[in-house]
Design a protein around this motif. Structure first.
Motif, PDB file in Angstrom:
ATOM      1  N   ALA A  34       3.551 -30.374 -23.448  1.00 31.93           N
ATOM      2  CA  ALA A  34       4.254 -31.135 -24.485  1.00 31.93           C
ATOM      3  C   ALA A  34       5.450 -31.871 -23.896  1.00 31.93           C
ATOM      4  O   ALA A  34       5.719 -33.032 -24.248  1.00 31.93           O
ATOM      5  CB  ALA A  34       4.707 -30.194 -25.600  1.00 31.93           C
ATOM      6  N   VAL A  35       6.182 -31.224 -22.995  1.00 34.76           N
ATOM      7  CA  VAL A  35       7.310 -31.881 -22.327  1.00 34.76           C
ATOM      8  C   VAL A  35       6.816 -33.066 -21.509  1.00 34.76           C
ATOM      9  O   VAL A  35       7.423 -34.150 -21.517  1.00 34.76           O
ATOM     10  CB  VAL A  35       8.060 -30.879 -21.428  1.00 34.76           C
ATOM     11  CG1 VAL A  35       9.122 -31.586 -20.598  1.00 34.76           C
ATOM     12  CG2 VAL A  35       8.702 -29.788 -22.264  1.00 34.76           C
ATOM     13  N   CYS A  36       5.709 -32.873 -20.806  1.00 33.32           N
ATOM     14  CA  CYS A  36       5.128 -33.960 -20.008  1.00 33.32           C
ATOM     15  C   CYS A  36       4.700 -35.114 -20.906  1.00 33.32           C
ATOM     16  O   CYS A  36       4.908 -36.285 -20.568  1.00 33.32           O
ATOM     17  CB  CYS A  36       3.941 -33.425 -19.210  1.00 33.32           C
ATOM     18  SG  CYS A  36       3.207 -34.619 -18.066  1.00 33.32           S
ATOM     19  N   ARG A  37       4.118 -34.805 -22.055  1.00 35.32           N
ATOM     20  CA  ARG A  37       3.713 -35.839 -23.013  1.00 35.32           C
ATOM     21  C   ARG A  37       4.920 -36.651 -23.487  1.00 35.32           C
ATOM     22  O   ARG A  37       4.907 -37.883 -23.496  1.00 35.32           O
ATOM     23  CB  ARG A  37       3.049 -35.182 -24.221  1.00 35.32           C
ATOM     24  CG  ARG A  37       2.573 -36.143 -25.294  1.00 35.32           C
ATOM     25  CD  ARG A  37       2.361 -35.455 -26.636  1.00 35.32           C
ATOM     26  NE  ARG A  37       3.597 -35.389 -27.405  1.00 35.32           N
ATOM     27  CZ  ARG A  37       4.128 -34.282 -27.890  1.00 35.32           C
ATOM     28  NH1 ARG A  37       3.558 -33.113 -27.681  1.00 35.32           N
ATOM     29  NH2 ARG A  37       5.250 -34.317 -28.593  1.00 35.32           N
ATOM     30  N   ILE A  38       5.981 -35.954 -23.854  1.00 33.67           N
ATOM     31  CA  ILE A  38       7.170 -36.626 -24.378  1.00 33.67           C
ATOM     32  C   ILE A  38       7.818 -37.497 -23.303  1.00 33.67           C
ATOM     33  O   ILE A  38       8.170 -38.658 -23.552  1.00 33.67           O
ATOM     34  CB  ILE A  38       8.165 -35.584 -24.917  1.00 33.67           C
ATOM     35  CG1 ILE A  38       7.568 -34.865 -26.135  1.00 33.67           C
ATOM     36  CG2 ILE A  38       9.488 -36.239 -25.285  1.00 33.67           C
ATOM     37  CD1 ILE A  38       8.369 -33.666 -26.593  1.00 33.67           C
ATOM     38  N   ALA A  39       7.979 -36.941 -22.099  1.00 34.74           N
ATOM     39  CA  ALA A  39       8.635 -37.697 -21.025  1.00 34.74           C
ATOM     40  C   ALA A  39       7.811 -38.913 -20.615  1.00 34.74           C
ATOM     41  O   ALA A  39       8.356 -40.010 -20.415  1.00 34.74           O
ATOM     42  CB  ALA A  39       8.873 -36.784 -19.821  1.00 34.74           C
ATOM     43  N   THR A  40       6.491 -38.747 -20.493  1.00 39.86           N
ATOM     44  CA  THR A  40       5.638 -39.863 -20.092  1.00 39.86           C
ATOM     45  C   THR A  40       5.613 -40.946 -21.163  1.00 39.86           C
ATOM     46  O   THR A  40       5.687 -42.149 -20.859  1.00 39.86           O
ATOM     47  CB  THR A  40       4.213 -39.366 -19.809  1.00 39.86           C
ATOM     48  OG1 THR A  40       4.250 -38.329 -18.817  1.00 39.86           O
ATOM     49  CG2 THR A  40       3.331 -40.499 -19.309  1.00 39.86           C
TER      50      THR A  40
END
Length: 362
Positions: A34-40
């Motif tokens: 989820a963090v990767c999704r938000i940052a990307t």
């Protein structure tokens, strides 16, 4: 010999069972995903939004200056927007930005992921002159996130699922589309592939730097600090350029965080060290060298290696710190609703009744 062979076979079978259980038993690193999704998603949205006013010059009809580079490029995405009008480009540009925003919020995340992936390639791939390694990292990350359940936490999709379960309703069609073991398997395959891609990209970038003479001589970052486009805060750039120790520490930090990123992940303590080092280095690159979106996309895949247990603790701390603010906001919201009711019953309804019984009956 027979006993030894049976022991070996048993060990292999146990290892295989453990791998099978890890692969299809449950989804791993869902909060990190989820963090990767938000940052990307934020990296894509920020890159497109910050360059919206110059879109015709770098990818539109005004980008004819990049034709020599397009002529020698063999990437097929160059033909996706070949010859389109400015209006069509703007439409696709805006749709991609909206999809990236939906991806960040986790609203119909799979569909938003697909649109963001295609739109990002179509737009950014039009000009090979202004591209960067960070763009390739973003498109590969979006590709692997298609396999992953990146919206199981911290998303509008997760909130919608929670409301459906709380109301006793059945799972949505999206959740029933695949059996649990297949959904978990695809997620974990995407997780492993994205992690391996991150390690390889970091080590390749580190090897490329140590082979460069400017990095060998320690002048690479100093030379970059002298470029006008890499000086968003001139005073800060001059401060760093004038202090050789700080510049040397940052140089070694960049090299260590990339060259030894993979090996240092193998130990729990060194993993924390290299992740913190990578975060610090990317924050400095974002602030000092005017590379916010590239640094943000790199941070997204770097934080993929933070355990879900750690993210749970972070979530608890953030929610605990934000609770007074949220409680105050909810209370003020109730006050506003009470005020609306007062106005409604004491002002609006009497006026409506007066109009109905006094004017309309004449």
């Amino acid at each position: 010999m027979t006993t030894w062979w049976r022991g070996l076979v048993g060990s292999v079978q146990g290892l295989r069972a453990g791998i099978d259980d890890w692969l299809v038993g449950t989804r791993h690193a869902v909060r990190a995903a989820a963090v990767c999704r938000i940052a990307t998603g934020l990296a894509v949205l920020g890159l497109l939004a910050s360059n919206f006013s110059t879109r015709d010059m770098w990818v539109g009809q005004g980008s004819v200056w990049a034709e020599p580079a397009r002529a020698i490029s063999s990437f097929p995405e160059l033909t996706l927007l070949d010859g389109v009008s400015s209006d069509v480009l703007t439409l696709l540009y805006v749709v991609t930005m909206l999809a990236a925003l939906a991806f960040v919020l986790g609203w119909h995340a799979k569909a938003a992921n697909v649109v963001t992936f295609i739109g990002f390639i179509a737009v950014v791939g039009q000009n090979p002159v202004v591209g960067s390694p960070g763009d390739n990292l973003v498109r590969l990350t979006l590709l692997w996130l298609l396999l992953m359940r990146a919206s199981d936490h911290w998303s509008l999709d997760a909130a919608r699922r929670s409301r459906r379960l709380a109301a006793g309703k059945e799972a949505s069609r999206e959740e029933d589309a695949l059996p649990t073991w297949l959904s978990a398997g695809l997620h974990n395959v995407g997780l492993v592939a994205l992690g391996a891609q991150t390690v390889l990209a970091a080590m390749a970038a580190g090897l490329d730097k140590v082979a460069d003479r400017s990095w060998q001589q320690g002048t690479a970052l100093y030379s970059t600090l002298q470029l006008p486009e890499s000086r968003p805060f001139p005073a800060l750039s001059d401060l760093l350029a004038d202090h050789r120790v700080l510049l040397a520490l940052l140089t070694y930090g960049v090299l260590l965080s990339q060259l030894f990123f993979g090996p240092l992940l193998l130990n729990r303590y060194t993993r924390r060290l290299v992740i913190v080092l990578a975060v610090v280095v990317n924050v400095l690159l974002a602030v000092v060298f005017a590379q916010p979106w590239s640094a943000l996309s790199t941070l997204g895949v770097t934080l993929l290696f933070v355990s879900d247990r750690t993210w749970e603790r972070v979530e608890d701390v953030v929610l605990g710190a934000a609770q007074p603010v949220t409680d105050w906001t909810v209370e003020r919201g109730y006050d506003v609703l009470d005020g609306v009711d007062v106005v409604r019953y004491n002002v609006v309804l009497p006026v409506v009744d007066w109009v109905r019984f006094t004017i309309l009956r004449r």
